[in-house]
Structures are given as structure tokens and as C-alpha cells.
Design a protein around this motif. Structure first.
Motif, PDB file in Angstrom:
ATOM      1  N   LEU A   1      24.446  38.179  49.842  1.00  0.00           N
ATOM      2  CA  LEU A   1      25.078  39.478  49.615  1.00  0.00           C
ATOM      3  C   LEU A   1      24.582  40.124  48.325  1.00  0.00           C
ATOM      4  N   ASP A   2      24.662  41.436  48.283  1.00  0.00           N
ATOM      5  CA  ASP A   2      24.368  42.217  47.080  1.00  0.00           C
ATOM      6  C   ASP A   2      25.701  42.409  46.352  1.00  0.00           C
ATOM      7  N   MET A   3      25.953  41.631  45.294  1.00  0.00           N
ATOM      8  CA  MET A   3      27.285  41.527  44.713  1.00  0.00           C
ATOM      9  C   MET A   3      27.444  42.346  43.437  1.00  0.00           C
ATOM     10  N   VAL A   4      28.651  42.898  43.281  1.00  0.00           N
ATOM     11  CA  VAL A   4      29.044  43.627  42.083  1.00  0.00           C
ATOM     12  C   VAL A   4      30.375  43.048  41.599  1.00  0.00           C
ATOM     13  N   ILE A   5      30.436  42.696  40.320  1.00  0.00           N
ATOM     14  CA  ILE A   5      31.691  42.261  39.718  1.00  0.00           C
ATOM     15  C   ILE A   5      32.448  43.501  39.246  1.00  0.00           C
ATOM     16  N   VAL A   6      33.703  43.643  39.656  1.00  0.00           N
ATOM     17  CA  VAL A   6      34.537  44.763  39.232  1.00  0.00           C
ATOM     18  C   VAL A   6      35.604  44.219  38.282  1.00  0.00           C
ATOM     19  N   GLY A   7      35.602  44.701  37.070  1.00  0.00           N
ATOM     20  CA  GLY A   7      36.488  44.161  36.023  1.00  0.00           C
ATOM     21  C   GLY A   7      35.603  43.533  34.963  1.00  0.00           C
ATOM     22  N   GLY A   8      35.294  42.268  35.177  1.00  0.00           N
ATOM     23  CA  GLY A   8      34.294  41.571  34.369  1.00  0.00           C
ATOM     24  C   GLY A   8      34.528  41.618  32.875  1.00  0.00           C
ATOM     25  N   SER A   9      35.778  41.499  32.448  1.00  0.00           N
ATOM     26  CA  SER A   9      36.057  41.600  31.006  1.00  0.00           C
ATOM     27  C   SER A   9      35.402  40.466  30.220  1.00  0.00           C
ATOM     28  N   GLU A  10      35.154  39.318  30.873  1.00  0.00           N
ATOM     29  CA  GLU A  10      34.479  38.204  30.200  1.00  0.00           C
ATOM     30  C   GLU A  10      33.007  38.082  30.610  1.00  0.00           C
ATOM     31  N   SER A  11      32.464  39.121  31.210  1.00  0.00           N
ATOM     32  CA  SER A  11      31.078  39.063  31.682  1.00  0.00           C
ATOM     33  C   SER A  11      30.087  38.870  30.546  1.00  0.00           C
ATOM     34  N   TYR A  12      30.468  39.258  29.331  1.00  0.00           N
ATOM     35  CA  TYR A  12      29.565  39.077  28.182  1.00  0.00           C
ATOM     36  C   TYR A  12      29.245  37.608  27.944  1.00  0.00           C
ATOM     37  N   GLN A  13      30.127  36.694  28.372  1.00  0.00           N
ATOM     38  CA  GLN A  13      29.908  35.263  28.141  1.00  0.00           C
ATOM     39  C   GLN A  13      28.837  34.690  29.058  1.00  0.00           C
ATOM     40  N   ILE A  14      28.615  35.318  30.206  1.00  0.00           N
ATOM     41  CA  ILE A  14      27.646  34.774  31.175  1.00  0.00           C
ATOM     42  C   ILE A  14      26.617  35.839  31.563  1.00  0.00           C
TER      43      ILE A  14
ATOM     44  N   LYS B   1      28.860  43.652  59.314  1.00  0.00           N
ATOM     45  CA  LYS B   1      27.430  43.642  59.655  1.00  0.00           C
ATOM     46  C   LYS B   1      26.569  44.252  58.545  1.00  0.00           C
ATOM     47  N   ASP B   2      26.941  45.444  58.077  1.00  0.00           N
ATOM     48  CA  ASP B   2      26.142  46.096  57.041  1.00  0.00           C
ATOM     49  C   ASP B   2      26.201  45.340  55.718  1.00  0.00           C
ATOM     50  N   LEU B   3      27.274  44.620  55.503  1.00  0.00           N
ATOM     51  CA  LEU B   3      27.368  43.792  54.291  1.00  0.00           C
ATOM     52  C   LEU B   3      26.336  42.671  54.341  1.00  0.00           C
ATOM     53  N   PHE B   4      26.250  41.993  55.481  1.00  0.00           N
ATOM     54  CA  PHE B   4      25.284  40.904  55.625  1.00  0.00           C
ATOM     55  C   PHE B   4      23.843  41.431  55.645  1.00  0.00           C
ATOM     56  N   ASP B   5      23.676  42.671  56.087  1.00  0.00           N
ATOM     57  CA  ASP B   5      22.341  43.281  56.099  1.00  0.00           C
ATOM     58  C   ASP B   5      21.984  43.915  54.755  1.00  0.00           C
ATOM     59  N   ARG B   6      22.871  43.791  53.754  1.00  0.00           N
ATOM     60  CA  ARG B   6      22.682  44.316  52.396  1.00  0.00           C
ATOM     61  C   ARG B   6      22.580  45.845  52.367  1.00  0.00           C
ATOM     62  N   LYS B   7      23.177  46.488  53.355  1.00  0.00           N
ATOM     63  CA  LYS B   7      23.284  47.945  53.334  1.00  0.00           C
ATOM     64  C   LYS B   7      24.532  48.378  52.574  1.00  0.00           C
TER      65      LYS B   7
ATOM     66  N   PRO C   1      23.413  36.321  30.873  1.00  0.00           N
ATOM     67  CA  PRO C   1      22.118  35.845  31.416  1.00  0.00           C
ATOM     68  C   PRO C   1      22.229  35.324  32.848  1.00  0.00           C
ATOM     69  N   ILE C   2      23.342  34.672  33.176  1.00  0.00           N
ATOM     70  CA  ILE C   2      23.537  34.168  34.546  1.00  0.00           C
ATOM     71  C   ILE C   2      23.652  35.330  35.521  1.00  0.00           C
ATOM     72  N   LEU C   3      24.393  36.360  35.142  1.00  0.00           N
ATOM     73  CA  LEU C   3      24.528  37.536  36.000  1.00  0.00           C
ATOM     74  C   LEU C   3      23.176  38.218  36.197  1.00  0.00           C
ATOM     75  N   LYS C   4      22.409  38.306  35.126  1.00  0.00           N
ATOM     76  CA  LYS C   4      21.077  38.907  35.210  1.00  0.00           C
ATOM     77  C   LYS C   4      20.181  38.117  36.158  1.00  0.00           C
ATOM     78  N   ASP C   5      20.162  36.784  36.023  1.00  0.00           N
ATOM     79  CA  ASP C   5      19.303  35.941  36.860  1.00  0.00           C
ATOM     80  C   ASP C   5      19.675  36.018  38.328  1.00  0.00           C
ATOM     81  N   ASN C   6      20.967  36.288  38.611  1.00  0.00           N
ATOM     82  CA  ASN C   6      21.431  36.343  39.994  1.00  0.00           C
ATOM     83  C   ASN C   6      21.523  37.778  40.526  1.00  0.00           C
ATOM     84  N   HIS C   7      21.017  38.736  39.751  1.00  0.00           N
ATOM     85  CA  HIS C   7      20.972  40.146  40.170  1.00  0.00           C
ATOM     86  C   HIS C   7      22.362  40.677  40.522  1.00  0.00           C
ATOM     87  N   VAL C   8      23.336  40.301  39.696  1.00  0.00           N
ATOM     88  CA  VAL C   8      24.716  40.747  39.897  1.00  0.00           C
ATOM     89  C   VAL C   8      25.009  41.909  38.948  1.00  0.00           C
ATOM     90  N   SER C   9      25.531  42.993  39.480  1.00  0.00           N
ATOM     91  CA  SER C   9      25.923  44.155  38.670  1.00  0.00           C
ATOM     92  C   SER C   9      27.381  44.022  38.248  1.00  0.00           C
TER      93      SER C   9
END
Length: 438
Positions: free
Chosen positions: A276-289, A245-251, A291-299
């Protein structure tokens, strides 16, 4: 017979004391009243530095910080002239208190539950506040940790703890920071047994296809949970659905553990479909995308920087450069330390490496303080040395990001000046004494 029984009892008590006794390091009672830290070279944690600052602590909060602050006669004062003052460091992803030794005794492991879908599992309930690792991390400047369950697809719910507590109830800093999804691998690696025929001539399973099927299983589970939560009344309570429930409510945050680009792109389906308010954990290749992560508000939580790159054709120093790429793209990110053998104590030095590959020192500090607090949803009370926040701070003789100069001399958690002794320091003193070393 009575003497034999007494001998066995004494032997058992002596053995249990030797095996299970903790160091004489106790949680500190709540701080009451005023406390002043003067002549501080204060790194605020938001990119700013205040020279020759006075920090006024009242009870558990920072009440004032700056220059020209009057100090009442007889007040408790700590003069830190020539030293550096920082916000307490934050581990964003660890199994502290759930596993004592990497690859150790099975009985000391309490980080994993049976089954694939366990959103109702709470890591906080298994947290061992008497872990010997905790005192060692405090001496490295780490004062808050996000304790994360593992295993299955949906591993459970993490919680943030402060590292000076008698039990898990006292330790709780934020209960339920988020739910963790272990993304199945979407890399098809050739098997070393591929040259041998399988029984009955059947084809080897496709790992990518299996991974996609598991992801769809999680999506179906979320859809069913959302439908369940939309109903006003239920004939039966479903604890697993209720836990979302709190996940869907973005708490709470949705932590997706994955590294490669295709896994991160597929993970983006979850915030798009379920909000959902999403966070990537690991993300070793996050440097490749980025701008996409920024546009989608992903940490992003960068798990382990002192490692080889994910792909063989990447630059060998790519893990060191990734934070600066995310910084320039405007992605909210944190630096973590998940090197099991060192048990997270190199967090500050991971950030220090990033400072040598494109980040400024203050940007690197933010990645293990204020940025980490924002990702965990605790930036309203910690992560920086600002008025109104908890007095969580560490004092070092030198640059905390540099292992050559960083020696933590003092630490405060919620205004309490905590001891920095630990098992390893005690053993060091023990054997100095044994061999007559000064």
C-alpha cells in the motif's frame, strides 16, 4: 379557521427562512477567456519566488507565468503591485461539510457510520457544499479540502473538494483520495477507577492486547479482500471488498491515523504485506523515526501543531519543531489544522509557526500547498503556480503565514474569481450598522 391556517403558514415560512437561508454568496460560473494578474510577487509553491511576475490565466488554467508577457488591449487585468500571490491552500484532513459545529447538534453531524469496517462509505456523498464554514475558509486562503469520514476501524473513503460549488458533484476535485484506518490506541493508561475491585474479581482488560487484536482483525479483512479480488468471478458481490481494489492497485492512499512510535511501526506492516501507499495522519512522534519513514516511502500529515507534546518528557515546543526534522530527513509531509473550535481557519498560521522553528517560509508554504497536493495525489493540477495547472491562487496584502499581516483580498478557483464574503463578515457589518459604528 382559514385565517389561523394562513397565520401558521406564514409563521412556518418565516421561521424556516430565518433558520435555513444561506448568505447570498453564489458559486461563480466557469471562467472563459484570458485574465491577467500583473506585478505579482509570486510564491510558486515549490520553493521559488518570482518577482514582478505576470500570471496569464486562460479559462481555468495557468497558461503563462513570468516576465515579458504581452497583454492584449482590452484584456481583463488585475494589478496586485505590493501584494503577495500564493497557490490556494489545501486542508489534508478535515470533516468540512460533514459536521457544521464541533460538539454541536447531532442532526448536523454526518461524518460517521455504524460498524467497524466500512471501506465502501464515501464521504463525498454526505458533503454539504452549502456549509457556512466553507466561505469563512475561503477568506483564509483555503481553496481545497480533503473531506474525511470518521469512526470505527476502517472509516471509509475520503475525497478532495474545491470550495466553490452548488453540490457535491460540482465540488468533487478528486473522488476517492484514500481509505482511512483509525489505529487503536496501544498505550496502557491506568484507570481512575483502578483502585476499585471489578465485579467477580475479574482482571481489567489489557488495552494494548485489545488494540493488537483489532489490528489483526483489519489485516484478516484485507487478506480476505485480496483473495476475493483475485478471483475472476464471484457468486455474490461484496461491496466492502470491492471498495479496496483501488487501494491495492495504489490508486488510492492508505491513511493511518496514529501518533506514537509503536503504532506507526506496527502500521508499517500494512505496506509491507499488502503493497500500500501509506500516509500517517497525526504522527506527533514521527520525528523519532523520520529515517524509517523516509526509507519506507511513508508520508506524514501533522494534524495539529498548536498543541502540547504527546509525552510528558518531550520538549514543550516539540510539535513546532517536528516539521523541520521531517524536512531534513527528506520525508514528504503536510501541515494540517484540526482545531475543531476554530474550524480549520488557522492552517496558514500553523505553517507560520513551523517557519519560526526551523523551516524557511517557502518550505512552510509547501507544507500546505504542493506537499499537501502530492499526498492527496492532485499535484498534477494544483498545489503550485505552474503552467498547465488549475488557476487556484490567493492574493494577500502581506505574508499569508503571519496573522498580523495576512489579509486575503482576492481568490481564484479554477480561474473563477470567487467572492470572499461570509456569514461572520455580514454579522460584523450588521452590528456596526446597529450601533452606528464606522
Amino acid at each position: 379557521m382559514k385565517k389561523v391556517f394562513q397565520f401558521i403558514l406564514v409563521l412556518v415560512l418565516a421561521t424556516s427562512t430565518r433558520l435555513f437561508a444561506q448568505e447570498t454568496i453564489y458559486p461563480v460560473p466557469a471562467h472563459k477567456g484570458l485574465y491577467f494578474i500583473i506585478h505579482a510577487h509570486a510564491h510558486i509553491g515549490n520553493g521559488q519566488i518570482v518577482e514582478d511576475a505576470t500570471i496569464q490565466i486562460k479559462d481555468d488554467k495557468i497558461e503563462k507565468i513570468g516576465s515579458g508577457i504581452s497583454i492584449p488591449e482590452g484584456a481583463d487585468v488585475l494589478d496586485v503591485k505590493g501584494k503577495e500571490v500564493y497557490p490556494g491552500l489545501i486542508l489534508t484532513n478535515c470533516n468540512l461539510g460533514l459536521q457544521e459545529i464541533a460538539n454541536g447538534v447531532r442532526g448536523s453531524n454526518d461524518y460517521e457510520e455504524l460498524g467497524d469496517l466500512n471501506p465502501s462509505v464515501k464521504s463525498l456523498l454526505a458533503y454539504n457544499s452549502a456549509s457556512k464554514i466553507i466561505n469563512i475558509l475561503r477568506g483564509c486562503g483555503i481553496l481545497i479540502a480533503n473531506v474525511v469520514p470518521q469512526g470505527g476501524l476502517i472509516s471509509g473513503t475520503s475525497s478532495a473538494v474545491q470550495l466553490d460549488a452548488w453540490n457535491y458533484e460540482d465540488a468533487a476535485y478528486k473522488i476517492n483520495t484514500g481509505i482511512h484506518f483509525q489505529m487503536p490506541s496501544l498505550i496502557s493508561r491506568p484507570s481512575r477507577f483502578g483502585a476499585f475491585p471489578r465485579p467477580g474479581g475479574e482482571a481489567a482488560p489489557d488495552p494494548v492486547k485489545e488494540g493488537l487484536e483489532k489490528i489483526e482483525t483489519v489485516k484478516r479483512f484485507f487478506r480476505e479482500a485480496k483473495a476475493y479480488l483475485a478471483e475472476p468471478n464471484h457468486a455474490q458481490t461484496n461491496l466492502k471488498f470491492q471498495a479496496l481494489k483501488d487501494l491495492f492497485d495504489r490508486k488510492e492512499k492508505f491513511f493511518v491515523h496514529c501518533d506514537i512510535v509503536k503504532e506507526m511501526l506496527i502500521a508499517l506492516d500494512f505496506p509491507k504485506e499488502f503493497g500500500l501507499d501509506m500516509v500517517i495522519v497525526g504522527g506527533s512522534e514521527s520525528y523519532q523515526i523520520a529515517p524509517i519513514l523516509k526509507d519506507n516511502h511513508v508520508s506524514v500529515i501533522l494534524n495539529q501543531m498548536h498543541a502540547l507534546p504527546t509525552m510528558k518528557d518531550d520538549d514543550v515546543d516539540q510539535p513546532f519543531k517536528t516539521p523541520s526534522v521531517l524536512q531534513k530527513a527528506g520525508v514528504l509531509y503536510a501541515i494540517n489544522d484540526q482545531f475543531e473550535e476554530a474550524r480549520f481557519r488557522n492552517l496558514a498560521f500553523n505553517a507560520g509557526t513551523a517557519a519560526g522553528y526551523g523551516l524557511t517560509k517557502e518550505e512552510a508554504l509547501m507544507a500546505i500547498t504542493l506537499n499537501a497536493a502530492k499526498i492527496l495525489g492532485i499535484d498534477d493540477k494544483t498545489g503550485s503556480l505552474e503552467v498547465g495547472k488549475d488557476a487556484n491562487l490567493v492574493i494577500s496584502t502581506g505574508d499569508i503565514l503571519d496573522m498580523r499581516t495576512s489579509i486575503i483580498t482576492d481568490a481564484f478557483i479554477q480561474g473563477r474569481k470567487i467572492p470572499l464574503d461570509d456569514k461572520q463578515k455580514q454579522l460584523y457589518e450588521r452590528y456596526k450598522y446597529k450601533y452606528g459604528l464606522k
